[in-house]
Design an enzyme around this catalytic site. Structure first.
Site, PDB file in Angstrom:
ATOM      1  N   HIS A 159      -2.076 -23.587 -57.689  1.00 15.39           N
ATOM      2  CA  HIS A 159      -2.036 -24.989 -58.144  1.00 15.39           C
ATOM      3  C   HIS A 159      -3.269 -25.302 -58.969  1.00 15.39           C
ATOM      4  CE1 HIS A 159      -4.716 -25.052 -54.675  1.00 15.39           C
ATOM      5  NE2 HIS A 159      -5.293 -26.094 -55.260  1.00 15.39           N
ATOM      6  N   HIS A 166      -8.399 -25.369 -63.321  1.00 15.48           N
ATOM      7  CA  HIS A 166      -8.151 -23.931 -63.158  1.00 15.48           C
ATOM      8  C   HIS A 166      -7.105 -23.717 -62.063  1.00 15.48           C
ATOM      9  CE1 HIS A 166     -10.827 -24.860 -59.814  1.00 15.48           C
ATOM     10  NE2 HIS A 166     -10.277 -23.827 -59.198  1.00 15.48           N
TER      11      HIS A 166
HETATM   12  P1  ATP Z   1     -15.909 -29.548 -53.730  1.00 18.15           P
HETATM   13  O1  ATP Z   1     -15.694 -28.602 -52.586  1.00 18.15           O
HETATM   14  O2  ATP Z   1     -17.341 -29.774 -54.052  1.00 18.15           O
HETATM   15  O3  ATP Z   1     -15.150 -30.807 -53.593  1.00 18.15           O
HETATM   16  P2  ATP Z   1     -14.382 -27.658 -55.278  1.00 18.15           P
HETATM   17  O4  ATP Z   1     -13.439 -27.540 -54.139  1.00 18.15           O
HETATM   18  O5  ATP Z   1     -13.845 -27.805 -56.648  1.00 18.15           O
HETATM   19  O6  ATP Z   1     -15.357 -28.881 -55.070  1.00 18.15           O
HETATM   20  P3  ATP Z   1     -15.432 -25.226 -54.304  1.00 18.15           P
HETATM   21  O7  ATP Z   1     -15.290 -25.713 -52.908  1.00 18.15           O
HETATM   22  O8  ATP Z   1     -16.650 -24.439 -54.664  1.00 18.15           O
HETATM   23  O9  ATP Z   1     -15.362 -26.421 -55.308  1.00 18.15           O
HETATM   24  O10 ATP Z   1     -14.129 -24.367 -54.602  1.00 18.15           O
HETATM   25  C1  ATP Z   1     -13.944 -23.611 -55.765  1.00 18.15           C
HETATM   26  C2  ATP Z   1     -12.477 -23.254 -55.850  1.00 18.15           C
HETATM   27  O11 ATP Z   1     -12.103 -22.455 -54.730  1.00 18.15           O
HETATM   28  C3  ATP Z   1     -11.532 -24.457 -55.823  1.00 18.15           C
HETATM   29  O12 ATP Z   1     -10.376 -24.141 -56.571  1.00 18.15           O
HETATM   30  C4  ATP Z   1     -11.161 -24.578 -54.370  1.00 18.15           C
HETATM   31  O13 ATP Z   1      -9.891 -25.173 -54.202  1.00 18.15           O
HETATM   32  C5  ATP Z   1     -11.119 -23.122 -53.948  1.00 18.15           C
HETATM   33  N1  ATP Z   1     -11.481 -22.982 -52.546  1.00 18.15           N
HETATM   34  C6  ATP Z   1     -12.575 -23.474 -51.945  1.00 18.15           C
HETATM   35  N2  ATP Z   1     -12.635 -23.116 -50.652  1.00 18.15           N
HETATM   36  C7  ATP Z   1     -11.531 -22.380 -50.413  1.00 18.15           C
HETATM   37  C8  ATP Z   1     -11.008 -21.709 -49.258  1.00 18.15           C
HETATM   38  N3  ATP Z   1     -11.623 -21.735 -48.096  1.00 18.15           N
HETATM   39  N4  ATP Z   1      -9.850 -21.040 -49.410  1.00 18.15           N
HETATM   40  C9  ATP Z   1      -9.213 -20.994 -50.583  1.00 18.15           C
HETATM   41  N5  ATP Z   1      -9.647 -21.593 -51.696  1.00 18.15           N
HETATM   42  C10 ATP Z   1     -10.791 -22.278 -51.629  1.00 18.15           C
END
Ligand code: ATP
Ligand code: MG
Length: 180
Positions: free
Chosen positions: A130, A49
């Site tokens: 991205h 995504h």
């Molecule tokens: P994990 O953190 O378990 O490795 P993930 O990053 O795919 O997996 P999440 O952390 O729940 O899962 O994030 C969901 C989405 O939101 C992802 O696209 C992640 O890059 C984005 N994201 C997470 N935290 C932030 C943040 N603090 N600021 C911007 N985008 C974020």
């Protein structure tokens, strides 16, 4: 004396551009070799995504508020994902656009304007659209076949911890409120 009540359950949610099955296949095809060369752990196909806005852990009341924000005015547009990138600190290999479409930049901005208006705190980091391709990845330099992704709306997605990867579930989809 005040007594702390039970902490309300929260759900970790974000707004994202979600691929169709066809675009998901194209992303996989475009990224396959780079992901292999990176030595990283590939994003599961169903998780691919482009994040628009990360909202974090929300109560049901916050979620109800978010549901009232869209639809947002935007024309349909396409994102041309044509370059690999790598963040060395997080060791993430990603696919991005050498030129982010103005409509996408505007969409992210108006989304946050609407979120701020209902009490959310704006993301401070500059928006860097991205697709995360792999984690624990080494940098890879190679050309990729561009993926041209038509966008006509966005999704509200819940992220839950999984054994190997976060598990995502699309809670809701919105089409743009096309001003044209
Ligand atoms: P994990 O953190 O378990 O490795 P993930 O990053 O795919 O997996 P999440 O952390 O729940 O899962 O994030 C969901 C989405 O939101 C992802 O696209 C992640 O890059 C984005 N994201 C997470 N935290 C932030 C943040 N603090 N600021 C911007 N985008 C974020
Ligand atoms: Mg994360």
């Amino acid at each position: 004396m005040t007594e702390a009540g039970p902490k309300p359950a929260r759900r970790r949610v974000f707004l994202a551009i979600w691929p169709s099955e066809a675009i998901r296949r194209e992303l996989l095809r475009a990224a396959r070799t780079a992901v292999r060369r990176s030595g990283g752990r590939a994003t599961p196909p169903g998780n691919l995504h482009v994040t628009l806005a990360f909202l974090g852990p929300l109560t049901d009341a916050d979620l109800t508020t978010v549901m009232q924000v869209p639809p947002l005015p935007s024309p349909e547009f396409t994102i041309r994902l044509d370059k690999l990138g790598h963040w060395s600190r997080s060791r993430i290999l990603w696919l991005g656009a050498s030129r982010a479409p103005a409509e996408l930049v505007q969409l992210e901005r108006s989304l946050w304007d609407a979120l701020v208006a209902v009490g959310f705190r704006r993301e401070r980091r500059p928006y860097s659209p991205h697709v995360t391709l792999a984690r624990k990845a080494k940098s890879v330099e190679m050309d990729v076949n561009p993926v041209v992704w038509p966008v006509s709306g966005f999704a509200l997605v819940e992220s839950r911890p999984g054994a190997r990867h976060s598990m995502y579930e699309v809670l809701r989809n919105w089409d743009f409120d096309d001003p044209a």
